[in-house]
Scaffold this active site. Structure first.
Site, mmCIF file in Angstrom:
data_model
loop_
_atom_site.group_PDB
_atom_site.id
_atom_site.type_symbol
_atom_site.label_atom_id
_atom_site.label_comp_id
_atom_site.label_asym_id
_atom_site.label_seq_id
_atom_site.Cartn_x
_atom_site.Cartn_y
_atom_site.Cartn_z
ATOM 1 N N SER A 196 9.679 3.692 -8.955
ATOM 2 C CA SER A 196 9.382 2.657 -9.576
ATOM 3 C C SER A 196 10.553 1.891 -10.412
ATOM 4 C CB SER A 196 7.927 2.825 -10.484
ATOM 5 O OG SER A 196 7.462 1.581 -10.846
ATOM 6 N N ASP A 222 0.823 0.772 -1.800
ATOM 7 C CA ASP A 222 1.372 0.251 -3.363
ATOM 8 C C ASP A 222 0.773 -1.066 -3.383
ATOM 9 O OD1 ASP A 222 2.484 -0.234 -5.359
ATOM 10 O OD2 ASP A 222 4.447 1.041 -5.116
ATOM 11 N N HIS A 275 1.337 3.758 -5.213
ATOM 12 C CA HIS A 275 2.568 3.436 -6.431
ATOM 13 C C HIS A 275 2.916 4.869 -6.724
ATOM 14 C CE1 HIS A 275 5.523 1.291 -8.437
ATOM 15 N NE2 HIS A 275 5.285 1.715 -9.350
#
Ligand SMILES: *[C@@H]1O[C@H](CO)[C@@H](O)[C@H](O)[C@H]1NC(C)=O
Ligand SMILES: *[C@@H]1O[C@H](CO)[C@@H](O)[C@H](O)[C@H]1NC(C)=O
Ligand SMILES: *[C@@H]1O[C@H](CO)[C@@H](O)[C@H](O)[C@H]1NC(C)=O
Ligand SMILES: *[C@@H]1O[C@H](CO)[C@@H](O)[C@H](O)[C@H]1NC(C)=O
Ligand SMILES: *[C@@H]1O[C@H](CO)[C@@H](O)[C@H](O)[C@H]1NC(C)=O
Ligand SMILES: *[C@@H]1O[C@H](CO)[C@@H](O)[C@H](O)[C@H]1NC(C)=O
Ligand SMILES: *[C@@H]1O[C@H](CO)[C@@H](O)[C@H](O)[C@H]1NC(C)=O
Ligand SMILES: *[C@@H]1O[C@H](CO)[C@@H](O)[C@H](O)[C@H]1NC(C)=O
Length: 545
Positions: free
Chosen positions: A198, A412, A452
């Protein structure tokens, strides 16, 4: 006599007892000594908060360690192995900015250095990754990104704090961390690595692009490298789908998200050869909305009005404002039911609003309600400290022999894989390199059904953080994988994920699946519903579409 032998005999000679000599420098006392002996001449004013031996299996008590309460929400592991835990404050400028950092130095050290990075705008040491690194015997460091706690308020009128966040915290933490390693073990690390997901994935790319000398190998997941476009896209989604007004014509109910999700699966799940709830090639999915439009006499609860469908379609199309591409668009990926949380979850607006308040507009009353395309362009053009981590020329990194393993979950819902696709293409174009040429140092894997940084319907135990690894084997573990590539030239053709029964490793393996190196895609030629690992093959996209 050989010199090193002289030295190794010396302690026995001095102690006068060749047998049962007490260890003159036990690991724990060496660790404690670091508190006074550490020297960082380039960082006057640095402070060792503590240096202490901790035995493997000890649970962290971050409250007792004084970690800000807002950071306690993140996953973490225990102290996995016997190690020396060092906590430091290091100044990063003459204007009061600083990083808080921890270095975990395992007793059984593999000679390698690892740095890890943080998610979102937060200033929270990523403890799960410190556990992951040291479990794998790396001397591992993590920083607080230059500010304390999840809030970005500390960026307000504080460019130095912002600069730490964008790149300098990781840069400095890495320089200092390598020095701590050298002073503690009395020898330098052999090779240097980074892993992060991320916003932590963005930091990995920042190092590859701007500080290529720092790492020999980088694992970067779901990277928020289109930083400016990403925050703006979420604000835009709030407005398009009427985040706070369930009576608005473009508000999408969870029933409608569920139907959209089912329709994506109906039209696209089978395209990869397996009907298993996973869209393994999201690029092949082109959704036809007709079957779920209410105007078409749909009897399904959750049908969409044409106004709603148009609003959703806008999010899924490239977003271009006055010639500037701000985002390539969300993709149909089988995670539509999760998109509703990205748009409607309580608190989803906080990070975006903080960014526009404290960094872009300086207006502390700014809320997403007033977001316009002009705000998006303002963020894009401000591009503070080059936070848009989008440099396409990676030749310095390539030329020193370093390797980058980039991965992204195709399911995601927040940081869509389309951004990673776009960046991969950008690098190829900028460097005038074919995929085969990029393969030498840059390999990119799209992981079907992975959300994610983990989670999702697919096999998301990919070996990138504590608790999400199936084994230490390079096949199952991206940290071992990057080491095998950097040190033994074993370049990855696939990365393998594991699906556990009920996502619980104690209940056994449901199936394993290899994920393909872009631009190849996974296609199933086996029997049944896709659980046969050997039934999958990486093929050219045309063949599967
Ligand atoms: C953690 O530390 C805090 C503060 O020192 C203490 O109140 C708490 O009981 C500790 N928690 C555990 C699980 O030991
Ligand atoms: C962070 O804030 C907490 C209070 O919430 C404080 O106890 C702690 O010392 C701070 N840590 C750093 C590194 O500034
Ligand atoms: C209604 O849905 C059917 C089935 O998907 C499709 O063939 C048809 O074109 C649609 N008609 C309209 C007016 O959208
Ligand atoms: C919906 O159904 C009605 C009655 O069955 C029909 O007359 C009408 O043409 C249909 N509309 C569409 C858009 O398919
Ligand atoms: C923010 O709103 C408050 C209360 O409405 C107002 O007093 C203040 O001046 C506003 N500040 C800015 C920077 O607009
Ligand atoms: C786009 O360009 C037009 C023409 O120059 C200008 O009027 C408009 O304000 C611009 N839009 C944004 C969002 O900046
Ligand atoms: C790109 O590489 C090809 C083949 O190596 C070469 O023919 C071409 O001139 C290069 N183009 C640029 C813009 O460097
Ligand atoms: C796939 O098929 C096997 C064997 O029939 C079954 O045990 C398993 O639950 C199925 N998995 C999925 C994801 O449908």
């Amino acid at each position: 006599m050989h010199q090193s032998l002289v030295f190794s005999l010396l302690p026995f000679v001095l102690s006068g007892a060749a047998f049962a000599a007490p260890s003159p420098t036990s690991f724990d006392t060496e660790c404690a000594k670091l508190a006074n002996s550490l020297a960082l001449p380039d960082y006057p004013g640095f402070k060792v908060n503590f240096a202490k031996f901790v035995s493997g299996g000890t649970e962290l008590n971050l409250t007792a360690d004084g970690v800000d309460a807002s950071c306690l929400q993140y996953p973490r592991g225990p102290i996995p192995v016997d190690l020396c835990r060092v906590s430091l404050m290091v100044p990063t400028s003459s204007k009061g900015s600083r990083i808080f950092m921890e270095a975990w130095l395992p007793k059984d050290w593999n000679g390698r250095f690892l740095a890890v990075g943080n998610g979102n705008t937060n200033g929270c040491v990523q403890y799960a990754d410190l556990s992951f690194g040291t479990q794998n015997k790396f001397a591992t460091i993590g920083t607080d990104n230059g500010h304390n706690g999840t809030s970005a308020a500390s960026f307000y009128n504080a460019p130095d704090v912002l600069e730490d966040f964008v790149y300098r915290a990781l840069y400095t933490g890495t320089v200092v961390g390598k020095d701590v390693v050298k002073q503690f073990y009395k020898e330098s690390h052999r090779k240097s690595y980074y892993t992060g997901c991320s916003a932590g994935g963005r930091l990995g790319w920042k190092a590859v692009q701007d500080f290529p000398e720092q790492f020999d190998g980088v694992v970067t997941g779901a990277p928020v490298i289109n930083w400016n476009g990403q925050g703006s896209l979420q604000a835009r989604a709030f407005k398009l789908l009427a985040r706070d007004d369930p009576t608005a014509p473009t508000y999408i109910t969870s029933e409608q998200f569920a139907l959209l999700h089912e329709e994506v699966l109906r039209q696209c799940d089978h395209l990869d050869g397996a009907t298993d709830g996973i869209v393994d090639d999201t690029l092949a999915c082109r959704l036809d909305y007709k079957p779920i439009l209410c105007s078409n006499n749909s009897t399904s609860p959750g049908c969409l009005s044409s106004v709603q469908a148009d609003a959703i379609r806008k999010l899924y199309a490239p977003w271009i404002v006055n010639g500037t591409m701000l985002h390539p668009g969300v993709i149909y990926n089988g995670a539509e039911q999760d998109l509703q949380f990205v748009v409607y979850a309580p608190g989803a607006e906080v990070a975006i609003e903080e960014w526009f308040q404290y960094v872009i507009s300086g207006n502390l009353n700014w809320t997403w309600h007033q977001f316009t395309d002009a705000d998006a362009l303002a963020s894009y053009e401000a591009n503070v400290f080059n936070i848009q981590t989008w440099e396409g020329d990676l030749s310095a990194f390539r030329d020193r022999g370093s390797k980058v393993l980039h991965w992204h979950g195709q399911a995601d819902p927040a940081i869509t894989v389309s951004v990673s696709d776009q960046y991969y293409e950008h690098v190829g174009k900028t460097m005038n390199a074919t995929s085969e040429e990029l393969d030498e140092f840059y390999r990119y894997f799209r992981a079907g059904g992975v959300s994610h940084c983990g989670g999702g319907p697919g096999p998301f135990f990919l070996g990138f953080t504590y608790g999400l690894d199936a084994s230490a084997d390079p096949e199952d573990n991206m940290l071992s994988r990057i080491v095998a590539w950097v040190e033994d030239g074993q370049a990855p053709e696939t990365i393998r994920g594991t699906k556990f029964v009920n996502d619980d490793p104690t209940q056994g393996v449901a199936y394993r699946r290899k994920q393909c190196k872009h631009p190849k895609v996974n296609h199933y030629f086996g029997t049944g519903n896709g659980t046969d690992e050997e039934g999958w093959r990486c093929v050219e996209r045309e063949a599967s579409a």
